[in-house]
Design a protein around this motif. Structure first.
Motif, short mmCIF file in Angstrom:
data_model
loop_
_atom_site.label_atom_id
_atom_site.label_comp_id
_atom_site.label_asym_id
_atom_site.label_seq_id
_atom_site.Cartn_x
_atom_site.Cartn_y
_atom_site.Cartn_z
N PHE A 163 0.80 -1.16 0.06
CA PHE A 163 0.01 -0.03 -0.17
C PHE A 163 0.96 1.20 -0.03
N PHE A 164 0.69 1.86 -1.01
CA PHE A 164 1.61 3.38 -1.22
C PHE A 164 0.82 4.58 -0.47
N VAL A 165 1.81 5.16 0.34
CA VAL A 165 1.14 6.27 1.22
C VAL A 165 1.51 7.55 0.54
N ILE A 166 0.73 8.64 0.59
CA ILE A 166 0.97 10.00 0.35
C ILE A 166 0.77 10.64 1.93
N THR A 167 2.09 10.71 2.38
CA THR A 167 2.38 10.98 3.82
C THR A 167 1.67 12.38 4.27
#
Length: 197
Positions: free
Chosen positions: A21-25
Motif C-alpha cells: 500500500f503506497f502512502v501519500i504522507t
C-alpha cells in the motif's frame, strides 16, 4: 485511501495475501494532497463555478493567470467521458509547476469558498490513519512511499522532488518502507532514479 483499509485489507488478510500500500504522507499530518483537494473542490462547488468564479479570482496577478486563456488548453489526452469543463480546470491546476503554490492556493480557496475545516474533514473521511497503517504492517502488508503531497514528478524540479522523497521517507521509515511508487505516471526523470535509490 481509507477504502483500501476498509475494503481491500480485510479480504487480503482473510486469504493471507500480502500486498503493498503506497502512502501519500501529508495525509498523516491531516493535510489533503492538492490534486485530491482540487477534485473535492470541483465536487463541492461544480466545475463551472470553479472555472468562472474561483480560479479567475485567486489567480489574478499571479504568473499562472495566463493558463486561464482557453487557447492554452491541451485536453486531448484527458480521460474519455469527462466533461470538457472538468478537463479544462484540471488541466489548468495540473500545470501549476509549483506544488507549494498549489498547497497555498487550495488552503486559500477552501477558506474563502468552502470553509477551512472542510480540508480536515476530507482528510479524515478519505485517508488512512497512522494506526491503521501500523496495523496493516503488523499483519504482513508492506507500506511503500508515494511522495509527500503527490506532485507530478515529470514536471517537478529536482529540489521539489528531493523534498517530496525525503519528507515521505522520514515519515515512513519506522514502518520499514522499502519501495517507492512514482506519482502520476508521465516520463520518468532519470536523475530521480539516483535520488530514490
Amino acid at each position: 485511501l481509507l477504502d483500501q483499509y476498509k475494503t481491500a485489507f480485510p479480504i487480503l488478510k482473510e486469504f493471507g495475501v500480502p500486498a503493498t500500500f503506497f502512502v501519500i504522507t501529508c495525509t498523516l499530518y491531516n493535510e489533503v494532497p492538492p490534486v485530491i483537494a482540487f477534485q473535492a473542490l470541483i465536487k463541492l462547488l461544480g466545475a463551472r463555478q470553479v472555472e468562472e468564479e474561483v480560479l479567475p479570482l485567486v489567480l489574478k496577478g499571479t504568473p499562472y493567470e495566463t493558463l486561464l486563456n482557453p487557447v492554452q488548453y491541451n485536453i486531448g489526452s484527458a480521460k474519455s467521458g469527462e466533461p470538457p469543463e472538468m478537463r479544462r480546470i484540471k488541466w489548468v491546476f495540473n500545470h501549476f509547476p509549483s506544488q507549494s503554490f498549489k498547497r497555498d492556493l487550495i488552503v486559500r480557496i477552501f477558506k474563502e469558498f468552502v470553509g477551512e475545516v472542510s480540508l480536515s474533514r476530507i482528510c479524515a473521511e478519505y485517508f488512512m490513519s497512522w494506526e491503521q497503517l501500523v496495523e496493516m504492517r503488523d499483519t504482513g502488508m508492506e507500506i511503500g512511499a508515494h511522495s509527500h503531497t503527490h506532485p507530478p514528478f515529470d514536471i517537478s524540479g529536482m529540489s521539489e522532488i528531493d523534498y517530496e522523497l525525503q519528507s515521505s521517507w522520514a515519515k515512513l521509515v519506522s514502518l520499514g518502507v522499502q519501495t517507492f511508487c512514482w506519482p502520476f505516471g508521465g516520463s520518468f526523470n532519470p536523475s530521480v532514479k539516483k535520488a530514490v535509490s
